[in-house]
Design an enzyme around this catalytic site. Structure first.
Site, PDB file in Angstrom:
ATOM      1  N   THR A 106       0.855  -1.183   0.000  1.00 25.85           N
ATOM      2  CA  THR A 106       0.000   0.000   0.000  1.00 25.85           C
ATOM      3  C   THR A 106       0.891   1.232   0.000  1.00 25.85           C
ATOM      4  O   THR A 106       2.089   1.150   0.331  1.00 25.85           O
ATOM      5  CB  THR A 106      -0.950   0.001   1.214  1.00 25.85           C
ATOM      6  OG1 THR A 106      -1.956   1.004   1.033  1.00 25.85           O
ATOM      7  CG2 THR A 106      -0.201   0.255   2.516  1.00 25.85           C
ATOM      8  N   THR A 107       0.310   2.361  -0.376  1.00 27.49           N
ATOM      9  CA  THR A 107       1.095   3.597  -0.513  1.00 27.49           C
ATOM     10  C   THR A 107       1.926   3.886   0.729  1.00 27.49           C
ATOM     11  O   THR A 107       3.111   4.206   0.643  1.00 27.49           O
ATOM     12  CB  THR A 107       0.153   4.777  -0.804  1.00 27.49           C
ATOM     13  OG1 THR A 107      -0.298   4.675  -2.156  1.00 27.49           O
ATOM     14  CG2 THR A 107       0.847   6.117  -0.613  1.00 27.49           C
ATOM     15  N   HIS A 154      20.190  33.950  37.971  1.00 24.34           N
ATOM     16  CA  HIS A 154      19.227  35.042  37.793  1.00 24.34           C
ATOM     17  C   HIS A 154      19.905  36.292  37.227  1.00 24.34           C
ATOM     18  O   HIS A 154      19.565  37.429  37.581  1.00 24.34           O
ATOM     19  CB  HIS A 154      18.522  35.372  39.113  1.00 24.34           C
ATOM     20  CG  HIS A 154      17.794  34.207  39.708  1.00 24.34           C
ATOM     21  ND1 HIS A 154      16.535  33.814  39.319  1.00 24.34           N
ATOM     22  CD2 HIS A 154      18.180  33.310  40.651  1.00 24.34           C
ATOM     23  CE1 HIS A 154      16.170  32.737  39.999  1.00 24.34           C
ATOM     24  NE2 HIS A 154      17.162  32.395  40.815  1.00 24.34           N
ATOM     25  N   SER A 277      27.743  45.507  11.127  1.00 25.53           N
ATOM     26  CA  SER A 277      26.570  46.370  11.042  1.00 25.53           C
ATOM     27  C   SER A 277      26.676  47.250   9.809  1.00 25.53           C
ATOM     28  O   SER A 277      27.777  47.626   9.384  1.00 25.53           O
ATOM     29  CB  SER A 277      26.472  47.242  12.298  1.00 25.53           C
ATOM     30  OG  SER A 277      25.575  48.313  12.108  1.00 25.53           O
ATOM     31  N   SER A 278      25.527  47.588   9.223  1.00 25.37           N
ATOM     32  CA  SER A 278      25.537  48.459   8.045  1.00 25.37           C
ATOM     33  C   SER A 278      25.849  49.898   8.408  1.00 25.37           C
ATOM     34  O   SER A 278      26.165  50.710   7.529  1.00 25.37           O
ATOM     35  CB  SER A 278      24.176  48.399   7.340  1.00 25.37           C
ATOM     36  OG  SER A 278      23.158  48.907   8.192  1.00 25.37           O
ATOM     37  N   LYS A 283      30.715  47.089  15.330  1.00 23.78           N
ATOM     38  CA  LYS A 283      29.893  45.950  15.734  1.00 23.78           C
ATOM     39  C   LYS A 283      30.485  44.611  15.283  1.00 23.78           C
ATOM     40  O   LYS A 283      31.041  44.484  14.203  1.00 23.78           O
ATOM     41  CB  LYS A 283      28.471  46.075  15.178  1.00 23.78           C
ATOM     42  CG  LYS A 283      27.663  47.201  15.769  1.00 23.78           C
ATOM     43  CD  LYS A 283      27.462  47.048  17.263  1.00 23.78           C
ATOM     44  CE  LYS A 283      26.593  45.870  17.628  1.00 23.78           C
ATOM     45  NZ  LYS A 283      25.200  45.994  17.176  1.00 23.78           N
ATOM     46  N   ARG A 284      30.296  43.626  16.156  1.00 23.50           N
ATOM     47  CA  ARG A 284      30.664  42.233  15.877  1.00 23.50           C
ATOM     48  C   ARG A 284      29.577  41.367  16.495  1.00 23.50           C
ATOM     49  O   ARG A 284      29.699  40.874  17.606  1.00 23.50           O
ATOM     50  CB  ARG A 284      32.039  41.922  16.464  1.00 23.50           C
ATOM     51  CG  ARG A 284      32.585  40.528  16.097  1.00 23.50           C
ATOM     52  CD  ARG A 284      34.036  40.456  16.527  1.00 23.50           C
ATOM     53  NE  ARG A 284      34.569  39.114  16.530  1.00 23.50           N
ATOM     54  CZ  ARG A 284      35.799  38.812  16.979  1.00 23.50           C
ATOM     55  NH1 ARG A 284      36.571  39.770  17.462  1.00 23.50           N
ATOM     56  NH2 ARG A 284      36.228  37.580  16.952  1.00 23.50           N
ATOM     57  N   ASN A 285      28.502  41.240  15.790  1.00 26.00           N
ATOM     58  CA  ASN A 285      27.301  40.601  16.327  1.00 26.00           C
ATOM     59  C   ASN A 285      27.444  39.080  16.409  1.00 26.00           C
ATOM     60  O   ASN A 285      28.143  38.472  15.598  1.00 26.00           O
ATOM     61  CB  ASN A 285      26.091  40.956  15.464  1.00 26.00           C
ATOM     62  CG  ASN A 285      25.790  42.448  15.509  1.00 26.00           C
ATOM     63  OD1 ASN A 285      25.885  43.073  16.550  1.00 26.00           O
ATOM     64  ND2 ASN A 285      25.437  43.013  14.361  1.00 26.00           N
TER      65      ASN A 285
END
Length: 450
Positions: A106-107, A154, A277-278, A283-285
């Site tokens: 069967t299928t 926390h 970043s543009s 920035k170094r995300n």
């Protein structure tokens, strides 16, 4: 034009890998259908139900057929499933032997078996990535076994730990996932050949022997009974991927937070332009971490889908099965993305030990208030020692003084600890690392020497 991240020219290698996509491509899936049909014919020839020459012709046709995908698509949309349309083409390609194609099946027999073959191959890729990550993490844990840093609860500094200890905690979860994967294979990698209602009525006597040979041909286990509507194995597979990506997301969350400017304790590997970043040149995300987190969140949604999809009606479901067609490929592809990004990020992780040590000192000794309390407790009693140190902490916070200086003004505490020098020693975070080292060693074992 591509319409999802999985086949997008822009995003597909951010949300998957070429190797995993190849396993779930249409051509690969149809290839698995053909593999199952050919194995069925070979098995039936072995048990004497199908002529050997017919099985050979079907096997050859399955390996050489040029599928008309436009015809297959059109007929699949009409039928609702791809197997009958595929059987039409395979039967034509097999010539006179075509009448024996799909004999007694069967299928869902063919589709389930094909999906298990895909899952087996996909789990091999996942297994390889897990093993690679375990090696990477073991090396990191051993290298930074004694590197002190702030442990946080926390989101506040709690007690000192070591970076190696933190990595060993990450590693321990990957070790357990390796065990889960080994166990998972035993519950999932079964063939399916049971006929329309699962009773093998189309075959009758000798049906179970035929089923066993079919599974043997594909190197799959023979199930104890039909699993057309018992979908726990497939659901467990996706749930495993949810657990795995959840652990990777925990690692990514730690790294991402430790990369924050205010912490500055680790950095993702540097590559020109990566995480840029543009508008902000500095920035170094944490791009790898972000992709791991996104992938993990998406896999978790598929886990819920698969659990919902377990609820099948009677001996053949009306709809839930189709959810697997969506969830299984996407879950594996997303998991491959998370694993690939984790390997890249952790293998080149930059650890800023000096910043870790500096951050240990920003509370001016408050992080080891417990150490002072426990050192004084044998003399003062645990609760009184807690109250004395608690009061000193409040004074240190309000006046901005180092905790040690406040403590030294308490004659009772100085006497209990055995002098001012003992207070200085108790207030040194590097002297209160607990069993971070031995615990790390227990996880690493003999690994991580390379």
């Amino acid at each position: 034009m591509a319409s999802t991240v999985f086949d997008s020219l822009l995003f597909r290698d951010m949300f998957g890998t070429a190797a995993m996509r190849a396993l779930f491509a249409d051509e690969a899936l149809v290839g698995r259908y053909l593999e199952a049909e050919a194995a069925l014919a070979r098995a039936q020839a072995v048990v004497g139900v199908v002529p050997a020459a017919a099985a050979e012709a079907i096997d050859k046709a399955a390996k050489t057929i040029q599928i008309d995908y436009e015809r297959l698509r059109h007929e699949t949309e009409n039928v609702g499933y791809p197997i009958l349309p595929l059987v039409h083409q395979l039967s034509e390609a097999a010539g006179e032997a075509g009448g024996y194609v799909h004999w007694g099946a069967t299928t869902q027999d063919i589709m389930d078996t094909a999906n298990v073959l895909q899952i087996r191959a996909a789990l091999e890729l996942v297994d390889a990535d897990i093993e690679a990550l375990r090696v990477i993490l073991a090396k990191l844990a051993r290298r930074y076994r004694d590197t002190p840093m702030a442990g946080r609860t926390h989101l506040q500094q709690a007690l000192p730990v070591t970076f190696g200890y933190k990595v060993a905690v990450w590693l321990s979860s990957l070790d357990r996932h390796a065990e889960r994967l080994a166990e998972l294979r035993k519950r999932v990698l079964f063939g399916e050949f049971s006929g329309a209602a699962g009773t093998l009525a189309s075959i009758g006597e000798g049906g179970l022997e035929m089923q066993a040979e079919y599974c043997r041909q594909l190197d799959l286990g023979q199930p104890p009974i039909t699993w057309h509507v018992a979908r726990d194995g497939i659901a467990e597979t996706v749930t495993f991927l949810g657990l795995l990506t959840g652990s990777l997301a925990k690692i990514a969350t730690d790294v991402m937070l430790m990369m924050a400017t205010e912490f500055g304790e680790v950095s993702e590997p540097f590559a020109p332009g990566r995480g840029a970043s543009s508008t902000m040149p500095q920035k170094r995300n944490p791009i790898s971490c972000e992709l791991i987190l996104a992938s993990a969140k998406a896999v978790r949604q598929h886990v819920a889908t698969m659990l919902d999809g377990m609820v099948h009606d009677f001996e053949r479901a009306t709809g839930p099965w189709h959810l697997e067609w969506l969830a299984v490929p996407e879950s594996f592809i997303l998991t491959a993305s998370a694993l690939a990004n984790a390997r890249f990020m952790l293998d080149g992780l930059v650890v800023h030990e000096a910043r870790m040590l500096a951050n240990l000192g920003i509370t001016h000794g408050l992080i080891v208030a417990e150490a002072v309390m426990m050192a004084a407790a044998p003399v003062l009693g645990r609760q009184h020692a807690h109250d004395v140190v608690y009061a000193a902490c409040r004074t240190a916070i309000e006046d901005g003084e180092p905790l040690a200086e406040v403590l030294k003004r308490d004659a009772e505490l100085v006497k209990a600890l055995g002098g001012a020098q003992a207070i200085d020693q108790a207030c040194d975070p590097t002297n209160y690392l607990g069993l971070s080292g031995p615990m790390t060693d227990r996880v690493i074992g003999d690994r991580g020497h390379a």
